[in-house]
Design a protein around this motif. Structure first.
Motif, PDB file in Angstrom:
ATOM      1  N   ILE A 150       0.853  -1.184   0.000  1.00 54.51           N
ATOM      2  CA  ILE A 150       0.000   0.000   0.000  1.00 54.51           C
ATOM      3  C   ILE A 150       0.896   1.243   0.000  1.00 54.51           C
ATOM      4  CG2 ILE A 150      -1.925  -1.146   1.150  1.00 54.51           C
ATOM      5  CD1 ILE A 150      -1.038   0.150   3.769  1.00 54.51           C
ATOM      6  N   GLU A 151       0.286   2.370  -0.312  1.00 50.49           N
ATOM      7  CA  GLU A 151       1.032   3.636  -0.316  1.00 50.49           C
ATOM      8  C   GLU A 151       1.173   4.124   1.121  1.00 50.49           C
ATOM      9  OE1 GLU A 151       2.425   5.074  -2.842  1.00 50.49           O
ATOM     10  OE2 GLU A 151       1.459   4.215  -4.608  1.00 50.49           O
ATOM     11  N   GLU A 152       2.290   3.795   1.738  1.00 51.45           N
ATOM     12  CA  GLU A 152       2.528   4.177   3.128  1.00 51.45           C
ATOM     13  C   GLU A 152       4.029   4.303   3.382  1.00 51.45           C
ATOM     14  OE1 GLU A 152       0.764   3.086   7.538  1.00 51.45           O
ATOM     15  OE2 GLU A 152       1.075   1.452   6.125  1.00 51.45           O
ATOM     16  N   PRO A 153       4.638   5.423   2.959  1.00 52.13           N
ATOM     17  CA  PRO A 153       6.057   5.627   3.245  1.00 52.13           C
ATOM     18  C   PRO A 153       6.304   5.609   4.751  1.00 52.13           C
ATOM     19  CG  PRO A 153       5.206   7.271   1.711  1.00 52.13           C
ATOM     20  CD  PRO A 153       4.022   6.556   2.260  1.00 52.13           C
ATOM     21  N   PRO A 154       7.441   5.099   5.216  1.00 54.64           N
ATOM     22  CA  PRO A 154       8.585   4.625   4.437  1.00 54.64           C
ATOM     23  C   PRO A 154       8.523   3.133   4.113  1.00 54.64           C
ATOM     24  CG  PRO A 154       9.172   4.618   6.737  1.00 54.64           C
ATOM     25  CD  PRO A 154       7.746   5.125   6.666  1.00 54.64           C
ATOM     26  N   PHE A 155       7.383   2.506   4.416  1.00 58.85           N
ATOM     27  CA  PHE A 155       7.290   1.053   4.284  1.00 58.85           C
ATOM     28  C   PHE A 155       7.106   0.615   2.831  1.00 58.85           C
ATOM     29  CE2 PHE A 155       5.625   2.399   8.406  1.00 58.85           C
ATOM     30  CZ  PHE A 155       6.534   1.774   9.239  1.00 58.85           C
ATOM     31  N   GLY A 156       6.336   1.373   2.089  1.00 57.80           N
ATOM     32  CA  GLY A 156       6.127   1.068   0.684  1.00 57.80           C
ATOM     33  C   GLY A 156       5.410   2.210  -0.008  1.00 57.80           C
ATOM     34  N   TRP A 157       5.805   2.470  -1.244  1.00 51.24           N
ATOM     35  CA  TRP A 157       5.106   3.480  -2.038  1.00 51.24           C
ATOM     36  C   TRP A 157       5.562   3.353  -3.487  1.00 51.24           C
ATOM     37  CZ3 TRP A 157       9.436   4.669   0.777  1.00 51.24           C
ATOM     38  CH2 TRP A 157      10.433   5.429   0.162  1.00 51.24           C
ATOM     39  N   ALA A 208       7.859   2.637 -10.010  1.00 51.21           N
ATOM     40  CA  ALA A 208       8.427   1.474  -9.328  1.00 51.21           C
ATOM     41  C   ALA A 208       7.972   1.440  -7.871  1.00 51.21           C
ATOM     42  CB  ALA A 208       9.945   1.508  -9.397  1.00 51.21           C
ATOM     43  N   ALA A 209       7.790   0.247  -7.344  1.00 50.93           N
ATOM     44  CA  ALA A 209       7.420   0.061  -5.946  1.00 50.93           C
ATOM     45  C   ALA A 209       8.684   0.020  -5.098  1.00 50.93           C
ATOM     46  CB  ALA A 209       6.631  -1.222  -5.773  1.00 50.93           C
ATOM     47  N   ILE A 210       8.785   0.899  -4.109  1.00 47.80           N
ATOM     48  CA  ILE A 210       9.966   0.972  -3.256  1.00 47.80           C
ATOM     49  C   ILE A 210       9.526   1.118  -1.810  1.00 47.80           C
ATOM     50  CG2 ILE A 210      11.424   1.965  -5.054  1.00 47.80           C
ATOM     51  CD1 ILE A 210      11.036   4.697  -3.757  1.00 47.80           C
ATOM     52  N   GLY A 211      10.479   0.988  -0.885  1.00 46.95           N
ATOM     53  CA  GLY A 211      10.189   1.160   0.527  1.00 46.95           C
ATOM     54  C   GLY A 211      10.894   0.127   1.372  1.00 46.95           C
ATOM     55  N   ALA A 212      10.920   0.346   2.682  1.00 48.53           N
ATOM     56  CA  ALA A 212      11.639  -0.536   3.595  1.00 48.53           C
ATOM     57  C   ALA A 212      11.115  -1.961   3.548  1.00 48.53           C
ATOM     58  CB  ALA A 212      11.542   0.019   5.019  1.00 48.53           C
ATOM     59  N   ASP A 213       9.793  -2.120   3.587  1.00 46.21           N
ATOM     60  CA  ASP A 213       9.219  -3.460   3.596  1.00 46.21           C
ATOM     61  C   ASP A 213       9.466  -4.192   2.283  1.00 46.21           C
ATOM     62  OD1 ASP A 213       8.295  -3.084   6.155  1.00 46.21           O
ATOM     63  OD2 ASP A 213       6.241  -2.603   5.555  1.00 46.21           O
ATOM     64  N   LEU A 214       9.392  -3.457   1.189  1.00 46.85           N
ATOM     65  CA  LEU A 214       9.615  -4.072  -0.119  1.00 46.85           C
ATOM     66  C   LEU A 214      11.082  -4.420  -0.310  1.00 46.85           C
ATOM     67  CD1 LEU A 214       7.244  -1.821  -2.238  1.00 46.85           C
ATOM     68  CD2 LEU A 214       6.850  -4.168  -1.512  1.00 46.85           C
ATOM     69  N   ASP A 215      11.973  -3.596   0.241  1.00 50.61           N
ATOM     70  CA  ASP A 215      13.405  -3.889   0.167  1.00 50.61           C
ATOM     71  C   ASP A 215      13.740  -5.145   0.974  1.00 50.61           C
ATOM     72  OD1 ASP A 215      15.612  -2.798  -1.213  1.00 50.61           O
ATOM     73  OD2 ASP A 215      16.520  -2.166   0.675  1.00 50.61           O
ATOM     74  N   LEU A 216      13.131  -5.267   2.135  1.00 49.44           N
ATOM     75  CA  LEU A 216      13.337  -6.465   2.949  1.00 49.44           C
ATOM     76  C   LEU A 216      12.792  -7.691   2.233  1.00 49.44           C
ATOM     77  CD1 LEU A 216      14.074  -7.981   5.514  1.00 49.44           C
ATOM     78  CD2 LEU A 216      11.899  -7.227   6.506  1.00 49.44           C
ATOM     79  N   ALA A 217      11.598  -7.570   1.669  1.00 49.14           N
ATOM     80  CA  ALA A 217      11.015  -8.700   0.933  1.00 49.14           C
ATOM     81  C   ALA A 217      11.910  -9.120  -0.219  1.00 49.14           C
ATOM     82  CB  ALA A 217       9.629  -8.326   0.429  1.00 49.14           C
ATOM     83  N   ASP A 218      12.456  -8.144  -0.929  1.00 51.48           N
ATOM     84  CA  ASP A 218      13.321  -8.453  -2.057  1.00 51.48           C
ATOM     85  C   ASP A 218      14.554  -9.241  -1.602  1.00 51.48           C
ATOM     86  OD1 ASP A 218      13.986  -7.653  -5.057  1.00 51.48           O
ATOM     87  OD2 ASP A 218      15.820  -7.375  -3.898  1.00 51.48           O
TER      88      ASP A 218
END
Length: 241
Positions: free
Chosen positions: A8-15, A21-31
């Motif tokens: 979801i759109e919720e910086p800094p976790f994901g946006w 492109a989808a970026i953010g702390a949670d997405l970086d960890l998932a990657d």
């Protein structure tokens, strides 16, 4: 191997950035975790908060970005190991005209209005602290809640403390962030967040958890999270609580 993760759109976790492109702390960890377990294709699916649990439960995607773990949610999905632990805070107009620094302080101001995203844990936290339903305004999208703060339609928007600090820095000028005092809800540990999955997807759950045990708290993990403003304050409690 392909995995689709909803965010979801919720910086800094994901946006979604300006390039789409989808970026953010949670997405970086998932990657980092998914690549380590052999996933070769990661697809990001933008959705709303209210659709996260129904979507993964119905198999429309494979996993969700981390969200707060509750017993009710655990009845619907399978959670991974905790990946962060974060307290709440308010996004308010600059100057904090109603001196709001906790749910209890807002409950004491009968003229104060609190914005929350429908279905998020902040609703129950506010109610438990004495905030009445007629003081609470629900929104589907974070952007709408932020605009309501800026316009004065609500006095505070409740979300994670770290998320609100990032938002205040990005917006600048008209709003500021206020962290709640630790332990307002009586607990010793901040609420924990974890990835969530369809309960039938045992192979993916087990593989992710195995890699999380190896990776969480490592120098690489801490460096990745630091880029998005998450520090030992958000990481360390998740490792022990």
């Amino acid at each position: 191997m392909k995995v689709t993760i909803a965010y979801i759109e919720e910086p800094p976790f994901g946006w979604t950035d300006s390039d789409g492109a989808a970026i953010g702390a949670d997405l970086d960890l998932a990657d980092a975790v998914l690549r380590a377990i052999g996933v070769t294709q990661i697809e990001h699916h933008l959705t709303t908060f209210s659709e996260l649990l129904p979507g993964v439960g119905a198999g429309r995607w494979d996993m969700n970005v981390p969200l707060f773990v509750t017993p009710e949610r655990a009845n619907l999905v399978a959670f991974s190991l905790p990946v962060w632990a974060i307290g709440d805070g308010f996004l308010i107009r600059t100057g904090n005209p109603k001196a709001l620094n906790s749910y209890a302080s807002l409950a004491a101001r009968r003229d104060a209005r609190l914005g929350i995203i429908a279905g998020q844990v902040q609703h129950e936290s506010a109610r438990a602290a004495g905030v009445s339903e007629d003081q609470i305004v629900s929104f589907e999208q974070q952007a709408d809640a932020i605009e309501a703060v800026r316009s004065g339609a609500i006095d505070a928007y409740a979300s994670t403390a770290v998320g609100n600090r990032i938002l205040a820095d990005r917006i600048g000028g008209s709003v500021e962030a206020v962290d709640h005092e630790p332990g307002e809800d009586g607990s010793q540990c901040p609420p924990i967040g974890a990835f969530s999955f369809n309960k039938s997807n045992g192979d993916l759950i087990n593989a992710v958890n195995q890699q999380l045990r190896l990776y969480l708290g490592s120098p690489d993990h801490r460096a990745r999270m630091a880029k998005f403003g998450l520090t030992h304050k958000e990481i360390d409690p998740a490792l022990v609580c």
